[in-house]
Design a protein around this motif. Structure first.
Motif, PDB file in Angstrom:
ATOM      1  N   GLY A  31      30.708  32.014 -44.756  1.00  0.00           N
ATOM      2  CA  GLY A  31      31.700  32.726 -43.942  1.00  0.00           C
ATOM      3  C   GLY A  31      31.045  33.634 -42.923  1.00  0.00           C
ATOM      4  N   ASP A  32      30.000  34.346 -43.364  1.00  0.00           N
ATOM      5  CA  ASP A  32      29.272  35.228 -42.437  1.00  0.00           C
ATOM      6  C   ASP A  32      28.586  34.422 -41.341  1.00  0.00           C
ATOM      7  N   LEU A  33      28.059  33.254 -41.702  1.00  0.00           N
ATOM      8  CA  LEU A  33      27.411  32.386 -40.722  1.00  0.00           C
ATOM      9  C   LEU A  33      28.417  31.967 -39.649  1.00  0.00           C
ATOM     10  N   ALA A  34      29.562  31.494 -40.065  1.00  0.00           N
ATOM     11  CA  ALA A  34      30.597  31.075 -39.109  1.00  0.00           C
ATOM     12  C   ALA A  34      31.042  32.247 -38.243  1.00  0.00           C
ATOM     13  N   GLU A  35      31.167  33.410 -38.850  1.00  0.00           N
ATOM     14  CA  GLU A  35      31.589  34.606 -38.109  1.00  0.00           C
ATOM     15  C   GLU A  35      30.556  35.005 -37.054  1.00  0.00           C
ATOM     16  N   GLU A  36      29.268  34.983 -37.428  1.00  0.00           N
ATOM     17  CA  GLU A  36      28.222  35.369 -36.481  1.00  0.00           C
ATOM     18  C   GLU A  36      28.139  34.389 -35.321  1.00  0.00           C
ATOM     19  N   VAL A  37      28.233  33.103 -35.610  1.00  0.00           N
ATOM     20  CA  VAL A  37      28.185  32.103 -34.536  1.00  0.00           C
ATOM     21  C   VAL A  37      29.419  32.246 -33.654  1.00  0.00           C
ATOM     22  N   GLY A  38      30.562  32.503 -34.274  1.00  0.00           N
ATOM     23  CA  GLY A  38      31.796  32.663 -33.520  1.00  0.00           C
ATOM     24  C   GLY A  38      31.826  33.906 -32.651  1.00  0.00           C
ATOM     25  N   ALA A  39      30.929  34.850 -32.913  1.00  0.00           N
ATOM     26  CA  ALA A  39      30.889  36.081 -32.122  1.00  0.00           C
ATOM     27  C   ALA A  39      30.475  35.804 -30.675  1.00  0.00           C
ATOM     28  N   GLY A  40      29.883  34.623 -30.436  1.00  0.00           N
ATOM     29  CA  GLY A  40      29.637  34.224 -29.062  1.00  0.00           C
ATOM     30  C   GLY A  40      28.246  34.440 -28.511  1.00  0.00           C
ATOM     31  N   ASP A  41      27.388  35.196 -29.184  1.00  0.00           N
ATOM     32  CA  ASP A  41      26.051  35.417 -28.631  1.00  0.00           C
ATOM     33  C   ASP A  41      25.069  34.317 -29.030  1.00  0.00           C
ATOM     34  N   GLY A  42      25.527  33.372 -29.860  1.00  0.00           N
ATOM     35  CA  GLY A  42      24.685  32.239 -30.250  1.00  0.00           C
ATOM     36  C   GLY A  42      23.624  32.583 -31.263  1.00  0.00           C
ATOM     37  N   GLY A  43      23.654  33.790 -31.794  1.00  0.00           N
ATOM     38  CA  GLY A  43      22.631  34.204 -32.739  1.00  0.00           C
ATOM     39  C   GLY A  43      23.124  34.238 -34.167  1.00  0.00           C
ATOM     40  N   VAL A  44      22.171  34.142 -35.067  1.00  0.00           N
ATOM     41  CA  VAL A  44      22.432  34.272 -36.495  1.00  0.00           C
ATOM     42  C   VAL A  44      21.401  35.258 -37.022  1.00  0.00           C
ATOM     43  N   SER A  45      21.858  36.262 -37.729  1.00  0.00           N
ATOM     44  CA  SER A  45      20.933  37.285 -38.225  1.00  0.00           C
ATOM     45  C   SER A  45      19.995  36.704 -39.282  1.00  0.00           C
ATOM     46  N   GLU A  46      18.835  37.281 -39.387  1.00  0.00           N
ATOM     47  CA  GLU A  46      17.859  36.859 -40.399  1.00  0.00           C
ATOM     48  C   GLU A  46      18.447  37.025 -41.798  1.00  0.00           C
ATOM     49  N   LEU A  47      19.206  38.081 -42.012  1.00  0.00           N
ATOM     50  CA  LEU A  47      19.825  38.312 -43.323  1.00  0.00           C
ATOM     51  C   LEU A  47      20.777  37.169 -43.685  1.00  0.00           C
ATOM     52  N   THR A  48      21.607  36.765 -42.753  1.00  0.00           N
ATOM     53  CA  THR A  48      22.543  35.664 -43.020  1.00  0.00           C
ATOM     54  C   THR A  48      21.785  34.372 -43.261  1.00  0.00           C
ATOM     55  N   ARG A  49      20.758  34.083 -42.464  1.00  0.00           N
ATOM     56  CA  ARG A  49      19.952  32.881 -42.667  1.00  0.00           C
ATOM     57  C   ARG A  49      19.361  32.867 -44.061  1.00  0.00           C
ATOM     58  N   GLN A  50      18.831  34.017 -44.499  1.00  0.00           N
ATOM     59  CA  GLN A  50      18.244  34.112 -45.836  1.00  0.00           C
ATOM     60  C   GLN A  50      19.296  33.923 -46.915  1.00  0.00           C
ATOM     61  N   ARG A  51      20.472  34.495 -46.717  1.00  0.00           N
ATOM     62  CA  ARG A  51      21.538  34.363 -47.716  1.00  0.00           C
ATOM     63  C   ARG A  51      21.994  32.912 -47.849  1.00  0.00           C
ATOM     64  N   VAL A  52      22.101  32.205 -46.709  1.00  0.00           N
ATOM     65  CA  VAL A  52      22.463  30.787 -46.759  1.00  0.00           C
ATOM     66  C   VAL A  52      21.376  30.010 -47.495  1.00  0.00           C
ATOM     67  N   GLU A  53      20.125  30.287 -47.162  1.00  0.00           N
ATOM     68  CA  GLU A  53      19.000  29.614 -47.818  1.00  0.00           C
ATOM     69  C   GLU A  53      19.007  29.858 -49.323  1.00  0.00           C
ATOM     70  N   LEU A  54      19.197  31.104 -49.735  1.00  0.00           N
ATOM     71  CA  LEU A  54      19.198  31.426 -51.165  1.00  0.00           C
ATOM     72  C   LEU A  54      20.375  30.777 -51.892  1.00  0.00           C
ATOM     73  N   SER A  55      21.522  30.713 -51.251  1.00  0.00           N
ATOM     74  CA  SER A  55      22.683  30.065 -51.861  1.00  0.00           C
ATOM     75  C   SER A  55      22.423  28.577 -52.073  1.00  0.00           C
ATOM     76  N   ILE A  56      21.806  27.940 -51.075  1.00  0.00           N
ATOM     77  CA  ILE A  56      21.474  26.519 -51.189  1.00  0.00           C
ATOM     78  C   ILE A  56      20.453  26.312 -52.299  1.00  0.00           C
ATOM     79  N   ALA A  57      19.414  27.152 -52.326  1.00  0.00           N
ATOM     80  CA  ALA A  57      18.372  27.028 -53.354  1.00  0.00           C
ATOM     81  C   ALA A  57      18.953  27.210 -54.752  1.00  0.00           C
ATOM     82  N   ALA A  58      19.819  28.201 -54.921  1.00  0.00           N
ATOM     83  CA  ALA A  58      20.423  28.450 -56.234  1.00  0.00           C
ATOM     84  C   ALA A  58      21.289  27.271 -56.667  1.00  0.00           C
TER      85      ALA A  58
END
Length: 144
Positions: free
Chosen positions: A57-84
């Motif tokens: 949800g945070d990933l979609a929200e950050e991308v939808g914000a329009g600046d085309g960026g994704v925070s390092e924290l969100t990237r890490q959280r997505v990665e950890l969720s996938i790994a788990a």
């Protein structure tokens, strides 16, 4: 089996970024259609498994914000969720590993890359990179 959760997360982020840009149209070449289809399958597998995980949800929200960026924290959280999820479910781990292999093969055939390496940044569309070289030497002396 080694699960490259960082690579999977990078592909999922690339999918979300591309989806946000689809107003301008899907990618042009036949290769790009193959990559789009692969990214769709990988994203669908991850989204089905992670369900309502707040990181997605945070990933979609950050991308939808329009600046085309994704925070390092969100990237890490997505990665950890996938790994788990892959750690708990071997079938899911195999599915995403196979999908990443298919995406890499498509990229190799075309001589193109969406991302690579464990510390990759997601790059999509006409990007020009200019390398910067930083040289650092570290010498360790031991007494004999």
């Amino acid at each position: 089996m080694v699960i490259e959760a960082g690579v999977v997360a990078g592909y999922v982020i690339a999918w979300v970024l591309r989806k946000a840009r689809r107003v301008a149209g899907r990618l042009d070449a036949e290769f790009d259609a193959t990559v789009d289809a692969g990214l769709d399958r990988l994203h669908d597998a991850v989204a089905r498994k992670l369900g309502s995980d707040p990181a997605l949800g945070d990933l979609a929200e950050e991308v939808g914000a329009g600046d085309g960026g994704v925070s390092e924290l969100t990237r890490q959280r997505v990665e950890l969720s996938i790994a788990a999820a892959a750690n708990k479910d071997e079938v899911f781990g195999k599915v995403i590993t196979d999908l990443v292999a298919e995406l890499r093969a498509a990229q190799e055939r075309a001589g193109t890359s969406i991302l690579s390496g464990s510390d990759a940044r997601v790059l999509t569309g006409g990007v020009t990179l200019r390398p910067t070289v930083v040289v650092s030497h570290s010498v360790r002396l031991a007494a004999m």
